[in-house]
Design a protein around this motif. Structure first.
Motif, PDB file in Angstrom:
ATOM      1  N   SER A 174     -20.497 -55.452  29.715  1.00 34.58           N
ATOM      2  CA  SER A 174     -19.763 -53.915  29.496  1.00 34.58           C
ATOM      3  C   SER A 174     -20.711 -53.005  29.906  1.00 34.58           C
ATOM      4  N   TYR A 175     -20.410 -52.325  30.861  1.00 34.71           N
ATOM      5  CA  TYR A 175     -21.202 -50.929  31.034  1.00 34.71           C
ATOM      6  C   TYR A 175     -20.843 -50.178  29.923  1.00 34.71           C
ATOM      7  N   PHE A 176     -19.876 -49.807  29.232  1.00 32.94           N
ATOM      8  CA  PHE A 176     -19.422 -48.795  28.232  1.00 32.94           C
ATOM      9  C   PHE A 176     -19.861 -49.443  27.114  1.00 32.94           C
ATOM     10  N   HIS A 177     -19.734 -50.556  26.670  1.00 39.11           N
ATOM     11  CA  HIS A 177     -20.350 -51.107  25.251  1.00 39.11           C
ATOM     12  C   HIS A 177     -21.785 -51.529  25.269  1.00 39.11           C
ATOM     13  N   ALA A 182     -27.952 -49.258  25.587  1.00 37.01           N
ATOM     14  CA  ALA A 182     -29.243 -49.849  26.108  1.00 37.01           C
ATOM     15  C   ALA A 182     -30.225 -48.870  26.637  1.00 37.01           C
ATOM     16  N   HIS A 183     -29.345 -48.186  27.800  1.00 35.29           N
ATOM     17  CA  HIS A 183     -29.937 -47.051  28.626  1.00 35.29           C
ATOM     18  C   HIS A 183     -30.538 -46.056  27.817  1.00 35.29           C
ATOM     19  N   ARG A 184     -29.626 -45.643  26.751  1.00 36.41           N
ATOM     20  CA  ARG A 184     -30.015 -44.648  25.767  1.00 36.41           C
ATOM     21  C   ARG A 184     -31.337 -44.807  24.931  1.00 36.41           C
ATOM     22  N   LEU A 185     -31.300 -46.104  24.366  1.00 42.58           N
ATOM     23  CA  LEU A 185     -32.648 -46.804  23.795  1.00 42.58           C
ATOM     24  C   LEU A 185     -33.827 -46.888  24.644  1.00 42.58           C
ATOM     25  N   GLY A 186     -33.494 -46.914  26.030  1.00 39.82           N
ATOM     26  CA  GLY A 186     -34.760 -47.091  26.965  1.00 39.82           C
ATOM     27  C   GLY A 186     -35.101 -48.846  27.073  1.00 39.82           C
ATOM     28  N   LEU A 187     -34.132 -49.629  26.712  1.00 34.95           N
ATOM     29  CA  LEU A 187     -34.397 -50.821  26.959  1.00 34.95           C
ATOM     30  C   LEU A 187     -34.237 -51.436  28.282  1.00 34.95           C
ATOM     31  N   PRO A 188     -35.070 -52.423  28.872  1.00 38.08           N
ATOM     32  CA  PRO A 188     -34.747 -52.868  30.110  1.00 38.08           C
ATOM     33  C   PRO A 188     -33.586 -53.622  30.003  1.00 38.08           C
ATOM     34  N   ARG A 189     -32.719 -53.841  31.017  1.00 38.69           N
ATOM     35  CA  ARG A 189     -31.510 -54.291  31.171  1.00 38.69           C
ATOM     36  C   ARG A 189     -30.998 -54.986  32.343  1.00 38.69           C
ATOM     37  N   VAL A 190     -30.061 -55.644  32.330  1.00 45.23           N
ATOM     38  CA  VAL A 190     -29.254 -56.528  33.502  1.00 45.23           C
ATOM     39  C   VAL A 190     -27.817 -56.500  33.180  1.00 45.23           C
ATOM     40  N   TRP A 191     -27.059 -55.929  34.166  1.00 45.52           N
ATOM     41  CA  TRP A 191     -25.725 -55.785  34.033  1.00 45.52           C
ATOM     42  C   TRP A 191     -25.236 -56.784  34.679  1.00 45.52           C
ATOM     43  N   ILE A 192     -24.381 -57.703  34.217  1.00 49.05           N
ATOM     44  CA  ILE A 192     -23.487 -58.649  34.623  1.00 49.05           C
ATOM     45  C   ILE A 192     -22.241 -58.158  35.080  1.00 49.05           C
TER      46      ILE A 192
END
Length: 227
Positions: A174-177, A182-192
């Protein structure tokens, strides 16, 4: 929530949509009580669930699914029986896990990553789903635990306080949820990106792929600072 210190490399996941076929589960659940209406109610349900989460952040997920389903069916003029709105919570433990999940989570564990779940769900419901993953998971943070639904950041903050990860990558559909907080908190992330969506803001997406295949490489790349 049990704290497990010493596990410093973590991958956290959203569950429904990322590991479990949430859309299939909702659609087929609706078909049980309103045959032939699953697809149209699904799209309305997705919208209404967000609204109910925002309006009632402490509502238990089993009650929330019932309210969102009532609203979606009312919008689509689908008549529900007296107890029909409980069908999603009743069938949720049987919603299918995506076929690549077992192998990809196993590969992460074998490479030394610990696994956590940050889910907009109740403890009892996700416990049933957790058994179907067939891979040990060391941490679970639910909406019931934190009294909030993502995209609020409470799940992430609770996990960070409890486990103090030195390396932490978040993986979600989920992009929204999930991607936005995760971006706001500066976390590395992978979007499925299972639905082939276009993000509202490209800068929020660090890495993206259509399913979990090859996730270990994506996670390790995401966890390594550029340059």
């Amino acid at each position: 929530m049990t704290v497990m210190m010493g596990f410093m490399r973590w991958v956290t996941f959203d569950v429904f949509g990322t590991l479990v076929d949430w859309r299939h589960g909702i659609r087929t659940g609706v078909e049980l009580v309103a045959p032939g209406k699953g697809a149209e109610v699904l799209e309305a349900y997705v919208r209404h669930e967000r609204d109910v989460q925002s309006e009632s952040p402490t509502m238990r997920y089993r009650l929330l699914t019932a309210e969102a389903l009532r609203r979606a069916c009312a919008e689509e003029k689908v008549e529900l029986g007296a107890d029909d709105a409980s069908v999603l919570a009743a069938t949720l433990p049987y919603w299918p896990v995506f076929p690549e999940v077992g192998a990809e989570l196993s590969a992460l564990r074998e490479a030394g990553w610990r696994l956590g779940l940050l889910t907009n769900c109740d403890r009892d419901l996700v416990a049933e789903t957790r058994r179907r993953l067939a891979v040990p998971v060391e941490a679970v943070v639910t909406a019931e635990d934190v009294g909030a639904y993502k995209p609020a950041t409470a799940h992430f903050e609770a996990f960070g306080r409890a486990y103090e990860p030195e390396v932490w990558v978040h993986v979600a559909q989920s992009y929204f949820h999930d991607m936005v907080p995760a971006h706001r908190l500066g976390l590395p992330r992978v979007w499925i990106n299972r639905q082939g969506q276009r993000p509202d803001d490209e800068t929020i997406i660090q890495r993206a792929q259509p399913d979990l295949r090859g996730l270990l490489e994506a996670v390790e790349n995401a966890s390594t600072p550029a340059g």
